[in-house]
Design an enzyme around this catalytic site. Structure first.
Site, PDB file in Angstrom:
ATOM      1  N   GLY A  12       0.846  -1.042  -0.012  1.00 49.55           N
ATOM      2  CA  GLY A  12      -0.012  -0.070  -0.096  1.00 49.55           C
ATOM      3  C   GLY A  12       0.878   1.238  -0.047  1.00 49.55           C
ATOM      4  O   GLY A  12       2.035   1.137  -0.148  1.00 49.55           O
ATOM      5  N   LEU A  14       1.975   3.507   2.371  1.00 49.92           N
ATOM      6  CA  LEU A  14       3.056   3.390   3.364  1.00 49.92           C
ATOM      7  C   LEU A  14       3.800   2.413   3.296  1.00 49.92           C
ATOM      8  O   LEU A  14       5.338   2.570   3.516  1.00 49.92           O
ATOM      9  CB  LEU A  14       2.221   3.108   4.769  1.00 49.92           C
ATOM     10  CG  LEU A  14       1.602   4.252   5.683  1.00 49.92           C
ATOM     11  CD1 LEU A  14       1.533   4.078   6.987  1.00 49.92           C
ATOM     12  CD2 LEU A  14       2.627   5.593   5.736  1.00 49.92           C
ATOM     13  N   ALA A 133       0.725   9.933   2.375  1.00 41.46           N
ATOM     14  CA  ALA A 133       1.082   9.360   1.084  1.00 41.46           C
ATOM     15  C   ALA A 133      -0.024   8.599   0.463  1.00 41.46           C
ATOM     16  O   ALA A 133      -1.010   8.124   1.075  1.00 41.46           O
ATOM     17  CB  ALA A 133       2.232   8.243   1.718  1.00 41.46           C
ATOM     18  N   LYS A 189      -2.958   8.553  19.160  1.00 39.11           N
ATOM     19  CA  LYS A 189      -3.432   8.503  17.807  1.00 39.11           C
ATOM     20  C   LYS A 189      -4.862   7.589  17.527  1.00 39.11           C
ATOM     21  O   LYS A 189      -5.738   8.132  16.803  1.00 39.11           O
ATOM     22  CB  LYS A 189      -2.656   7.880  16.950  1.00 39.11           C
ATOM     23  CG  LYS A 189      -2.646   7.707  15.656  1.00 39.11           C
ATOM     24  CD  LYS A 189      -1.630   7.397  14.504  1.00 39.11           C
ATOM     25  CE  LYS A 189      -1.834   7.766  12.901  1.00 39.11           C
ATOM     26  NZ  LYS A 189      -1.524   6.614  12.310  1.00 39.11           N
ATOM     27  N   ASN A 193      -8.221   9.258  15.679  1.00 39.66           N
ATOM     28  CA  ASN A 193      -8.809   8.545  14.683  1.00 39.66           C
ATOM     29  C   ASN A 193     -10.331   7.897  14.876  1.00 39.66           C
ATOM     30  O   ASN A 193     -11.132   7.890  14.146  1.00 39.66           O
ATOM     31  CB  ASN A 193      -8.076   7.249  14.438  1.00 39.66           C
ATOM     32  CG  ASN A 193      -6.728   7.499  13.614  1.00 39.66           C
ATOM     33  OD1 ASN A 193      -6.756   8.304  12.827  1.00 39.66           O
ATOM     34  ND2 ASN A 193      -5.855   6.359  13.864  1.00 39.66           N
ATOM     35  N   ASN A 207     -12.768  15.818   5.986  1.00 36.69           N
ATOM     36  CA  ASN A 207     -12.218  15.966   7.391  1.00 36.69           C
ATOM     37  C   ASN A 207     -12.479  17.376   7.877  1.00 36.69           C
ATOM     38  O   ASN A 207     -13.099  17.455   9.137  1.00 36.69           O
ATOM     39  CB  ASN A 207     -10.576  15.666   7.738  1.00 36.69           C
ATOM     40  CG  ASN A 207     -10.269  14.377   7.421  1.00 36.69           C
ATOM     41  OD1 ASN A 207     -10.945  13.173   7.271  1.00 36.69           O
ATOM     42  ND2 ASN A 207      -8.983  13.901   7.848  1.00 36.69           N
TER      43      ASN A 207
END
Length: 306
Positions: A12, A14, A133, A189, A193, A207
């Site tokens: 993917g 990352l 990314a 985190k 999320n 967002n």
């Protein structure tokens, strides 16, 4: 295989970002991928840097199935949270006795699942990643926004592993920092999320919409419920407070579509069980009722079902 070789499991955005960054610094990199990905990656992977405006193609060994001669000493695990343990099992027999595995998964839960597969001599590290990314096509990754990799040891024998990984990633041009204990960072985190991902996915918005008047009360209630769990678990708030952190990230990523929204729109399974699901499980022993998070969890599970 020498220390110079690093394996990356998952192709993917990352996975390809870290693989190309490491390969660019002369590292020998193995890409461990599903058979159908081989043809698009075997001619090299192009890294496009939005900041530097440069494109570079990196060549690495693309491997689609385990072979007896493959020894995996250093592994970066970049699959989705729900696939991490099963993906690792495919290659488990090839892990060296003192292998180090660095996990980049969202949320919490997958780290424990992977730790259960490893011996005490194998070291597991977990990271919180804010790199931006995306894949332009299966063989091209765009580094859209510079972020940070905060990592620390989760389990295993090598207490110095985090320092070594920080220097590896730093040399590769990624901003990396050792944080131990790592669990509070992962909870911070997860908390961000757990507000942004399910809300944007449930209401099909970018967002930035969450900063508007319509969503503000919902964001506040979600943060309040999170803080009740933090208090019971003894997790300190991030610097500036959780409400401030959530607000900052909403504003900084205003034009983004969250990964959960992208998954819903593409008909894929989301990571809700490793984000909100983990939160609901953590709240249960304390008798905490997280009604807002439960509602969102239920909405996403309905949206996921075909």
């Amino acid at each position: 295989m020498s220390e110079a070789s690093i394996s990356v499991l998952g192709a993917g955005s990352l996975g390809l970002l870290y693989a190309t960054r490491l390969a660019r610094m002369g590292r020998s990199v193995n890409l461990l991928v599903k058979p159908e990905k081989v043809s698009s990656l075997s001619l090299g992977v192009t890294l496009k840097d939005k900041q530097g405006g440069r494109s570079q193609r990196q060549f690495m060994r693309v491997i689609s199935q385990p072979t007896p001669d493959l020894a995996i000493d250093r592994l970066i695990l970049t699959t989705k949270a729900g696939q991490a343990a099963s993906a690792l099992q495919t290659w488990q027999a090839n892990l060296s006795a003192d292998a180090e595995i660095l996990m980049l998964q969202n949320g919490l839960g997958s780290q424990s699942e992977v730790a259960e597969l490893l011996s005490n001599q194998q070291t597991l590290l977990a990271a919180s990643v804010t790199e931006g990314a995306y894949l332009e096509d299966p063989g091209t990754v765009v580094h859209a926004g510079k972020g940070k990799t905060q990592l620390g040891r989760w389990s295993g024998a090598n207490k110095q592993a985090a320092d070594t990984w920080v220097s590896r990633l730093t040399i590769a041009g990624l901003d990396a920092e050792k944080v131990e204990p790592i669990r509070p960072v992962l909870w911070h985190k997860l908390a961000v999320n757990a507000v942004i991902n399910p809300l944007t996915a449930a209401y099909q918005v970018e967002n930035g919409a969450l900063a508007g008047r319509e969503f503000q009360p919902m964001v506040e209630r979600l943060v309040k419920e999170l803080l009740a769990v933090f208090k019971r678990l003894g997790i300190p708030e991030p610097e500036g407070g959780l409400a401030y952190r959530v607000e900052q990230i909403i504003l900084a990523t205003a034009a983004n579509r969250s990964s959960m929204l992208q998954d819903i729109q593409a008909g894929r399974t989301t990571e809700i069980d490793y984000i909100t699901g983990t939160l609901l499980k953590a709240a249960k022993p304390f008798g905490l009722k997280l009604s807002q998070h439960q509602k969102l969890y239920d909405k996403i599970k309905v949206a996921e079902s075909p």
